[in-house]
Design a protein around this motif. Structure first.
Motif, short mmCIF file in Angstrom:
data_model
loop_
_atom_site.label_atom_id
_atom_site.label_comp_id
_atom_site.label_asym_id
_atom_site.label_seq_id
_atom_site.Cartn_x
_atom_site.Cartn_y
_atom_site.Cartn_z
N ILE A 1 0.84 -1.21 0.00
CA ILE A 1 0.00 0.00 0.00
C ILE A 1 0.87 1.26 0.00
CG2 ILE A 1 -1.64 1.34 1.38
CD1 ILE A 1 -2.85 -1.35 2.27
N GLY A 2 1.93 1.25 0.80
CA GLY A 2 2.82 2.40 0.85
C GLY A 2 3.43 2.73 -0.50
N VAL A 3 3.90 1.69 -1.20
CA VAL A 3 4.50 1.92 -2.52
C VAL A 3 3.45 2.37 -3.53
CG1 VAL A 3 5.64 0.79 -4.48
CG2 VAL A 3 6.42 0.33 -2.16
N LEU A 4 2.26 1.77 -3.51
CA LEU A 4 1.21 2.16 -4.44
C LEU A 4 0.85 3.64 -4.29
CD1 LEU A 4 -1.20 -0.93 -4.31
CD2 LEU A 4 0.24 -0.22 -6.23
N LEU A 5 0.83 4.10 -3.05
CA LEU A 5 0.45 5.49 -2.81
C LEU A 5 1.59 6.47 -3.09
CD1 LEU A 5 -1.64 5.17 0.48
CD2 LEU A 5 -2.49 5.46 -1.85
N LEU A 6 2.80 6.08 -2.72
CA LEU A 6 3.93 7.01 -2.81
C LEU A 6 4.67 6.96 -4.14
CD1 LEU A 6 5.43 6.56 0.79
CD2 LEU A 6 3.96 8.40 -0.04
N ALA A 7 4.72 5.78 -4.76
CA ALA A 7 5.54 5.65 -5.98
C ALA A 7 4.92 4.71 -7.00
CB ALA A 7 6.94 5.16 -5.60
N GLY A 8 3.59 4.59 -6.98
CA GLY A 8 2.93 3.68 -7.90
C GLY A 8 3.11 4.05 -9.36
N ASN A 9 3.36 5.33 -9.63
CA ASN A 9 3.53 5.78 -11.02
C ASN A 9 5.00 6.06 -11.36
OD1 ASN A 9 3.71 7.93 -9.29
ND2 ASN A 9 2.61 9.37 -10.60
N ALA A 10 5.92 5.55 -10.56
CA ALA A 10 7.34 5.86 -10.78
C ALA A 10 7.84 5.35 -12.12
CB ALA A 10 8.18 5.26 -9.65
N SER A 11 7.36 4.19 -12.57
CA SER A 11 7.89 3.64 -13.82
C SER A 11 7.49 4.48 -15.03
CB SER A 11 7.42 2.19 -14.01
OG SER A 11 6.04 2.14 -14.31
N ASP A 12 6.41 5.25 -14.93
CA ASP A 12 6.04 6.15 -16.03
C ASP A 12 7.09 7.24 -16.22
OD1 ASP A 12 3.66 4.80 -16.50
OD2 ASP A 12 2.54 6.05 -15.09
N ALA A 13 7.78 7.58 -15.14
CA ALA A 13 8.77 8.66 -15.20
C ALA A 13 10.17 8.14 -15.50
CB ALA A 13 8.77 9.44 -13.89
N VAL A 14 10.64 7.18 -14.69
CA VAL A 14 12.04 6.77 -14.79
C VAL A 14 12.26 5.56 -15.70
CG1 VAL A 14 12.51 7.68 -12.49
CG2 VAL A 14 11.95 5.26 -12.75
N GLY A 15 11.16 4.93 -16.14
CA GLY A 15 11.28 3.76 -16.99
C GLY A 15 10.88 2.49 -16.26
N ARG A 16 10.48 1.48 -17.05
CA ARG A 16 10.03 0.21 -16.45
C ARG A 16 11.19 -0.58 -15.84
NH1 ARG A 16 5.42 2.64 -16.91
NH2 ARG A 16 4.49 2.61 -18.98
N ARG A 17 12.28 -0.70 -16.59
CA ARG A 17 13.38 -1.56 -16.13
C ARG A 17 14.00 -1.09 -14.82
NH1 ARG A 17 17.68 -3.17 -20.53
NH2 ARG A 17 17.97 -0.92 -20.45
N PRO A 18 14.29 0.21 -14.63
CA PRO A 18 14.86 0.62 -13.34
C PRO A 18 13.95 0.31 -12.15
CG PRO A 18 15.16 2.36 -14.98
CD PRO A 18 14.26 1.34 -15.59
N VAL A 19 12.64 0.49 -12.33
CA VAL A 19 11.71 0.21 -11.23
C VAL A 19 11.66 -1.29 -10.95
CG1 VAL A 19 9.25 0.22 -10.60
CG2 VAL A 19 10.32 2.27 -11.53
N LEU A 20 11.64 -2.10 -12.01
CA LEU A 20 11.58 -3.55 -11.82
C LEU A 20 12.89 -4.08 -11.24
CD1 LEU A 20 9.64 -4.69 -15.01
CD2 LEU A 20 8.77 -4.17 -12.73
N LEU A 21 14.01 -3.49 -11.62
CA LEU A 21 15.28 -3.89 -11.00
C LEU A 21 15.29 -3.55 -9.52
CD1 LEU A 21 17.81 -2.84 -13.80
CD2 LEU A 21 17.44 -5.16 -12.94
N ALA A 22 14.73 -2.39 -9.16
CA ALA A 22 14.61 -2.04 -7.74
C ALA A 22 13.72 -3.05 -7.02
CB ALA A 22 14.05 -0.63 -7.59
N GLY A 23 12.63 -3.47 -7.69
CA GLY A 23 11.74 -4.46 -7.10
C GLY A 23 12.46 -5.79 -6.87
N LEU A 24 13.29 -6.20 -7.83
CA LEU A 24 14.08 -7.42 -7.64
C LEU A 24 15.07 -7.26 -6.50
CD1 LEU A 24 14.80 -8.52 -11.33
CD2 LEU A 24 13.25 -9.62 -9.70
N GLY A 25 15.63 -6.05 -6.36
CA GLY A 25 16.53 -5.79 -5.25
C GLY A 25 15.85 -5.95 -3.90
N PHE A 26 14.64 -5.42 -3.77
CA PHE A 26 13.87 -5.59 -2.52
C PHE A 26 13.54 -7.07 -2.29
CE2 PHE A 26 12.53 -1.00 -3.00
CZ PHE A 26 13.19 -0.56 -1.86
N SER A 27 13.23 -7.78 -3.37
CA SER A 27 12.92 -9.20 -3.26
C SER A 27 14.13 -9.99 -2.76
CB SER A 27 12.46 -9.74 -4.62
OG SER A 27 12.02 -11.08 -4.52
N ALA A 28 15.30 -9.66 -3.30
CA ALA A 28 16.53 -10.32 -2.84
C ALA A 28 16.81 -9.98 -1.38
CB ALA A 28 17.71 -9.90 -3.71
#
Length: 397
Positions: free
Chosen positions: A59-86
């Motif tokens: 919920i925190g990410v959806l509210l604070l940065a849910g649209n981040a990939s529209d700005a910085v790109g899909r791959r950087p956001v997904l790489l960050a997501g993989l980093g949190f997963s690791a």
């Protein structure tokens, strides 16, 4: 041209595989909670709170940065997501106290929050022209299928391989590393990127014209996610304590079936239509809750499995129907905010009711807490179903 289409579908499927790996990590600990209870000696309430921390991260990410990939790109956001997963997997690997589990679940929620929207859009954008319907299937299957594969993988490894509290996370770390390498080889689909500092928190909101549709849709989404929340947090304890099922693979399979059934339910929306999928989904959720009540009263594994399948299909029908109906009813300039609000309500369903069940376990027992939960959820979804029968979703939703 054929070569471009093949390349597009190959990239689409690879992005879907990365999506599935991330989502699998969020449900990986599910069949392991009884083992953590033995190791750290905490109550069923703590299990539900540990589980619910994940939802707060999403919920925190959806509210604070849910649209981040529209700005910085899909791959950087997904790489960050993989980093949190690791990082989440590392927390579970190094867990020497309860706080590590809280940290692992929070990081897992952050990874899911980043992936949920960005990966869905990315899979669809990578597909070749004219492939929107198949790409939607890939995204849906990757999301719910990944969620189902997590407990199945952990359950099988915990039951039939050594180091049950470690090996599942080692395997997941390996899959995350492979996924990161795959992601780096995929195309970026956002052409005009902006600095991260331009990303602004999304304000949830429901315009008055959308409220008649949003109300029952949100209730159905809330109940569907609440049912999944109970399945993934306390069903392993119920199977062990009430049914004497101590096989971690069976425990993981039961939870996985609910997610796989949800995938089937979401795919069925295309055939039954949004107008019918919401009330049918509510009916499926009511039936799933009734079967779960029967399982609690009569201690029958078959009813637990039936509840997972029927409730899962109901959840899939209801959630995709809710998403489609709300999106269609929303003004284009408010659509993202309204859909974010629906996701916030849905993810609240896998935190607040689940903690309520945990609070009731000590005074009235696991079965009593489960029946209290079922009664409340059935009343909610029943009210939504009655409303939908009286005021159906518009046919063009």
């Amino acid at each position: 041209m054929d070569g471009d289409r093949r390349r597009g579908w190959r990239q689409c499927l690879l992005a879907g595989a990365v999506f599935a790996v991330c989502m699998a990590g969020t449900t990986l600990p599910t069949p392991l909670y009884p083992l953590y209870q033995e190791k750290f000696g905490f109550s069923e309430l703590v299990v539900t709170v540990v589980y619910a921390v994940y939802a707060f991260g999403v919920i925190g990410v959806l509210l604070l940065a849910g649209n981040a990939s529209d700005a910085v790109g899909r791959r950087p956001v997904l790489l960050a997501g993989l980093g949190f997963s690791a990082a989440s997997a590392v927390c579970f690997l190094g867990a020497t106290a309860l706080g590590w589990l809280y940290a692992g679940r929070l990081l897992s929620g952050l990874s899911a929050g980043l992936f949920t929207g960005a990966a869905t859009v990315y899979v669809m954008e990578l597909a070749p022209a004219g492939g929107a319907s198949r790409a939607t299937f890939v995204a849906t299957a990757a999301n719910m299928g990944g969620l189902g594969c997590g407990p199945l993988l952990a359950g099988v490894l915990a039951q039939y391989a050594p180091w049950p509290l470690y090996l599942p996370f080692v395997v997941h770390l390996f899959l995350v590393a492979v996924s990161a390498a795959v992601l780096l080889g995929l195309d970026e689909t956002v052409r005009e990127r902006r600095p991260l500092g331009t990303v602004r928190p999304q304000r949830p909101g429901v315009p008055p014209p959308v409220r008649p549709v949003f109300g029952p849709a949100a209730i159905a989404a809330f109940v569907g996610f609440a049912l999944f929340g109970v399945f993934t947090s306390v069903s392993p304890a119920f199977l062990a304590q009430s049914l004497d099922v101590h096989d971690h693979a069976v425990s993981g399979l039961v939870v996985a079936l609910a997610f796989f059934a949800s995938t089937a339910g979401q795919l069925a929306v295309g055939r039954v239509g949004v107008r019918r999928s919401l009330p049918l989904g509510c009916a499926g959720l009511l039936a799933g809750l009734a079967l779960l009540a029967g399982a609690l009263v009569w201690d029958l594994l078959a009813l637990v499995v039936a509840s997972a399948l029927v409730g899962g299909v109901g959840q899939g029908l209801a959630f995709r129907g809710a998403l489609s109906a709300v999106a269609a009813a929303s003004p284009p300039d408010r659509r993202a905010a309204v859909i974010s609000t629906l996701f916030v309500v849905a993810y609240a369903g896998i935190s607040v009711p689940v903690i309520g069940v945990g609070l009731l376990v000590d005074p009235i027992g696991l079965e009593g807490a489960g029946l209290a939960f079922i009664t409340c959820m059935a009343a909610l979804v029943g009210a939504a179903a009655v409303y939908l029968l009286r005021r159906p979703v518009p046919a063009d939703a």
